[in-house]
Enzyme design. Structure first.
Site, short mmCIF file in Angstrom:
data_model
loop_
_atom_site.label_atom_id
_atom_site.label_comp_id
_atom_site.label_asym_id
_atom_site.label_seq_id
_atom_site.Cartn_x
_atom_site.Cartn_y
_atom_site.Cartn_z
N GLU A 105 -7.45 9.01 0.33
CA GLU A 105 -7.83 9.97 -0.71
C GLU A 105 -6.60 10.46 -1.46
OE1 GLU A 105 -9.29 14.53 -0.85
OE2 GLU A 105 -10.61 13.19 0.29
N ASP A 131 -10.99 7.27 -1.91
CA ASP A 131 -11.67 8.47 -2.39
C ASP A 131 -10.91 8.95 -3.62
OD1 ASP A 131 -13.55 8.41 -0.45
OD2 ASP A 131 -12.95 10.26 0.55
N HIS A 167 -22.25 12.44 4.50
CA HIS A 167 -22.16 12.88 5.89
C HIS A 167 -23.58 13.14 6.38
CE1 HIS A 167 -18.37 14.25 4.00
NE2 HIS A 167 -17.81 14.18 5.20
N ASP A 226 -14.94 11.62 -4.28
CA ASP A 226 -14.92 12.75 -3.36
C ASP A 226 -14.34 13.93 -4.12
OD1 ASP A 226 -14.77 14.51 -1.30
OD2 ASP A 226 -13.52 13.28 0.01
N ASP A 275 -9.75 18.93 -4.58
CA ASP A 275 -10.79 17.91 -4.83
C ASP A 275 -11.29 17.93 -6.27
OD1 ASP A 275 -10.75 16.84 -2.30
OD2 ASP A 275 -12.34 18.13 -1.53
N ASP A 331 -25.01 16.50 5.39
CA ASP A 331 -25.28 16.68 3.96
C ASP A 331 -26.75 16.47 3.66
OD1 ASP A 331 -22.50 16.82 3.67
OD2 ASP A 331 -22.35 14.68 3.19
#
Length: 435
Positions: free
Chosen positions: A266, A294, A99, A337, A307, A102
């Protein structure tokens, strides 16, 4: 400076090795169904969880031990890039994702944020040119900053909408600069809290309008990455518009965006939506819209997006089977991710966790390839739908029947004989394929 001085370059040593800094199953050059394992998997490392997490949670401060803090936010940002590419090289990972927030400090203004992005992406490009590592995808974080409290492209505030547009424009410029292969939209705040003050149709129209601007701008700069929408049902918005793969595809088709957008799916988001990962991939594949994955997993005992790094071979196998059925995932890939647990706080845990995830998906690929070679699922499905391969079933498939003719046929039946699905036996047989 070497940030992971005690960690050597990770190589494949086989399942019998006792070296924790080795792949036991991921052998990048091993040929699976005609191409190297690495080309099937196209692994990517996520900058956000890897470099910016601190291990904090709602009940406690951060626990992670990190050695890249600098004297200023920009010093830290550059140190993170150095450490990140060290991880990528040691894992021999060919791709990464990030991102915008980030990689660069946001500063005191949008202008300063963009200037910081320019400096850091110049530095990232130097690293990419030196190592050959590529950008799988980047995206704009339009959910963390307080300005996005009511959304970005679905906001009720035209000024915020304009800032979101500027942020994505910058993201596309960066994508071209770094030769990104995909560009992702995850609308963390694209949804609503309550319908009592929401015009859903207006917000969705504005979201589609935003995406059309994106398409037009990408063409104007002669850079057309694969655009991806990432579904998620909740967290942080109570009613997110891209709830799951089917909901996202309904939006894409309604606004005639199917020629430009596919899905980034994801595993943990699938769980939150009440689905399995393979379900979401299968839905996308049936729409010819499987873009990228992801890779992570959730905790079934917890109701939020944990996650975790993927270690579930069963899920990885079914996911990779769908990828093989899709004839691959390029230009997408498999992005981790995922974040290390709060109790896995040492620097080396970042590397060990990625080894675990890469080994898991390597095992999933091998297992899926064995099933595909044996036509395991094809035979089961062919047998299940056998009644449509001859007789009245074949007539239905060939559009030779109507309600009147089928009623006449139905009235002639004395009884209906259904066949058992034997699902327990099928699951048992599938376990034999897991390697």
């Amino acid at each position: 400076m070497n940030y992971f001085e005690s960690v050597p370059k990770i190589k494949y040593e086989g399942k019998d090795t006792d070296n924790k800094y080795a792949f036991r199953h991921y052998n990048p050059e091993e040929i699976i169904l005609g191409k190297p394992m690495k080309d099937h998997l196209r692994f990517a490392v996520a900058f956000w969880h890897t470099m910016t997490e601190d291990g904090s949670d709602p009940f406690g401060d951060g626990t992670y031990q990190r050695n890249w803090e600098g004297n200023s936010p920009m010093d830290t940002a550059k140190n993170r890039v150095d450490a990140f590419f060290e991880i990528l090289e040691k894992l021999d990972a060919e791709y990464f994702c990030f991102h915008d927030v980030d990689i660069a400090p946001q500063g005191d203004s949008l202008k300063e944020f963009f200037e910081n992005i320019d400096v850091i992406t110049d530095y990232i490009k130097e690293k990419m040119d030196k190592t050959g590592i590529k950008l799988l995808w980047n995206t704009a974080n339009m959910f963390t900053h307080p300005r996005f409290v009511n959304g970005a492209a679905t906001t009720n505030n035209a000024d915020v909408y304009s800032i979101a547009a500027a942020q994505v424009k910058k993201g596309l410029d960066v994508s071209k600069k770094l030769n990104g292969e995909n560009y992702v939209f995850w609308g963390g705040r694209e949804g609503y809290e309550n319908l009592l003050n929401t015009d859903m149709n207006f917000e969705l129209d504005n979201l589609a309008r935003f995406y059309r601007m994106v398409i037009d701008y990408a063409k104007s700069i002669d850079h057309q990455p694969q655009f991806l929408i990432e579904p998620k049902p909740k967290e942080p918005t109570k009613h997110q518009y891209d709830y799951d793969a089917a909901t996202a595809m309904a939006f894409i088709q309604k606004y005639e965006l199917e020629n430009d957008f596919k899905l980034n799916l994801e595993a943990n988001h699938a769980i939150l939506a009440g689905h399995t990962f393979e379900h979401e991939i299968n839905v996308a594949r049936n729409y010819d819209s499987l873009g990228s994955l992801d890779a992570n997993q959730g905790d079934l005992l917890l109701g939020w997006d944990t996650d975790e790094f993927p270690t579930d071979i069963y899920t990885a196998t079914l996911a990779m089977y769908e990828v093989l059925e899709n004839d691959g995932i390029a230009p997408g890939g498999i992005n981790f991710d995922a974040k290390v647990r709060r109790t896995s706080f040492e620097m080396e845990d970042l590397v060990l966790a990625h080894i675990a995830g890469m080994d898991t998906y390597a095992r999933g690929l091998r297992s899926a390839a064995k099933m595909k070679n044996d036509k395991f699922f094809e035979q089961i499905i062919e047998d299940r739908y056998a009644s449509f391969s001859a007789g009245i079933g074949k007539q239905i498939i060939e559009n030779k029947e109507d309600l009147e003719s089928l009623t006449k046929y139905a009235l002639s039946l004395n009884e209906v004989e259904n066949k058992s699905g034997h699902i327990e036996h099928i699951k048992s047989l599938m376990n034999d394929y897991l390697v």
